[in-house]
Design an enzyme around this catalytic site. Structure first.
Site, PDB file in Angstrom:
ATOM      1  N   ARG A 227       1.572  -1.622   0.029  1.00 40.69           N
ATOM      2  CA  ARG A 227      -0.009   0.243  -0.092  1.00 40.69           C
ATOM      3  C   ARG A 227       0.815   1.374   0.138  1.00 40.69           C
ATOM      4  O   ARG A 227       1.584   1.273   0.763  1.00 40.69           O
ATOM      5  CB  ARG A 227      -0.991   0.021   1.495  1.00 40.69           C
ATOM      6  N   HIS A 275      -1.579   0.762  -9.740  1.00 38.86           N
ATOM      7  CA  HIS A 275      -1.821  -0.540  -8.455  1.00 38.86           C
ATOM      8  C   HIS A 275      -3.230  -1.156  -9.330  1.00 38.86           C
ATOM      9  O   HIS A 275      -3.930  -1.536  -9.261  1.00 38.86           O
ATOM     10  CB  HIS A 275      -3.249   0.865  -7.842  1.00 38.86           C
TER      11      HIS A 275
HETATM   12  C1  GLV Z   1      -5.510  -4.351  -4.039  1.00 38.81           C
HETATM   13  O1  GLV Z   1      -4.741  -3.578  -3.680  1.00 38.81           O
HETATM   14  C2  GLV Z   1      -6.585  -5.142  -3.473  1.00 38.81           C
HETATM   15  O2  GLV Z   1      -6.351  -5.050  -1.602  1.00 38.81           O
HETATM   16  O3  GLV Z   1      -6.615  -5.826  -3.620  1.00 38.81           O
END
Ligand code: GLV
Length: 312
Positions: A227, A275
């Site tokens: 994260r 991401h």
């Molecule tokens: C993405 O970051 C998730 O938590 O699936």
């Protein structure tokens, strides 16, 4: 039995509905903000980044599913309804896709993919001679949950040595296990490519910063798929500039999207990805959630439940 969904926006509801229709036809799938929706009939919720306080408005809620693997965006709700399990979405595909992404990232660092893309863009034919085979560099994975363990096995399959660091000791054949704060430095000292697959918790906030990076061997690589809150981006860029890091693949940022003016975009040592490391299709996630709902309805304990004491 109503399941509300807030993930992918209203436009995604049809796809969620189709996914659930195949595996749990008893579920009536509705958009989170559907006008006239009776909150007292909602039994399940599948959410990404719900507005704080909204989940508390469903009095009959039996379980809350994150639509992804990390549920920090749900757990941070100060009005989270007590006693309702929060369940992380970790279908097999999530671990497989994460393993694929990390293998790609580790190989991209070893093969200098960023540099080759730059040379191609400039139409320049120059030798790129990586000094090491990928298998000559040990990958250290922080976080050995379902995704970390599967990723470790895939890297081993490529002939790459793997070590792991986690809260408790793990026993994964071929993977050297380091546990807890006391063994972090020893883990880092033998890690040539650091992969962060940790959950976002108060303990992991800002962990990828100068003090940690300085404990890696000089010229280490970094793959950040945890994260954004776990990293201090200016520290990572400074470590790249000083040669402490030789390259980084960064998939997560704080904030997201990464602002256009951020220097990480154009840094020659960084591959930025949006991401995107591991996002199973909605059909795959609906099947997993449908299976867990069936377990809950049978009174069985669900897998991958969020534990407030652990923080993930
Ligand atoms: C993405 O970051 C998730 O938590 O699936």
């Amino acid at each position: 039995m109503i399941l509300v969904v807030k993930s992918g926006g209203e436009a995604a509801v049809a796809e969620w509905r189709a996914g659930f229709a195949a595996h749990a036809p008893q579920l009536d799938v509705r958009w989170w903000d559907e006008p006239g929706l009776d909150p007292a009939r909602v039994e399940y919720a599948v959410v990404w980044d719900p507005e704080p306080g909204r989940l508390a408005g469903f009095p009959k809620l039996k379980a809350i599913f994150g639509s992804g693997a990390g549920v920090d965006h749900i757990a941070s709700d100060p009005h989270l309804p007590p006693g309702v399990p929060v369940i992380r979405c970790v279908p097999w595909e999530a671990a497989q896709r994460m393993g694929e992404f990390v293998c790609w990232a580790v190989l991209s660092l070893a093969k200098e993919a960023r540099r080759m893309a730059q040379l191609q863009a400039a139409r320049r034919w120059e030798n790129v001679d990586p000094p090491f085979a990928a298998a000559a560099r040990t990958v250290g994975i922080m976080g050995l949950g379902a995704m970390g363990e599967h990723t470790a096995r895939m890297l081993l399959g490529l002939g790459i040595p793997v070590r792991g660091w986690s809260r408790g000791r793990k026993s994964i054949p071929g993977v050297e296990s380091f546990a807890g704060a006391a063994e972090l430095d020893a883990f880092l000292a033998g890690t040539d490519v650091l992969v962060c697959l940790l959950p976002a918790t108060p303990e992991t906030q800002g962990i990828i910063a100068t003090p940690l990076l300085a404990k890696l061997p000089r010229g280490a690589g970094l793959v950040q798929v945890g994260r954004g809150s776990q990293q201090v981006l200016p520290d990572i860029l400074a470590a790249l500039d000083s040669g402490q890091l030789s390259g980084a693949v960064l998939d997560v940022f704080a904030p997201e999207p990464l602002p256009a003016e951020n220097p990480a975009w154009s840094h020659p040592g960084v591959i930025v990805t949006p991401h995107t490391a591991s996002l199973p299709t909605r059909a795959e996630r609906a099947r997993y959630i449908a299976d867990v709902i069936a377990m809950l309805e049978r009174g069985e304990a669900p897998p991958h439940a969020y534990d407030p004491a652990r923080g993930y």
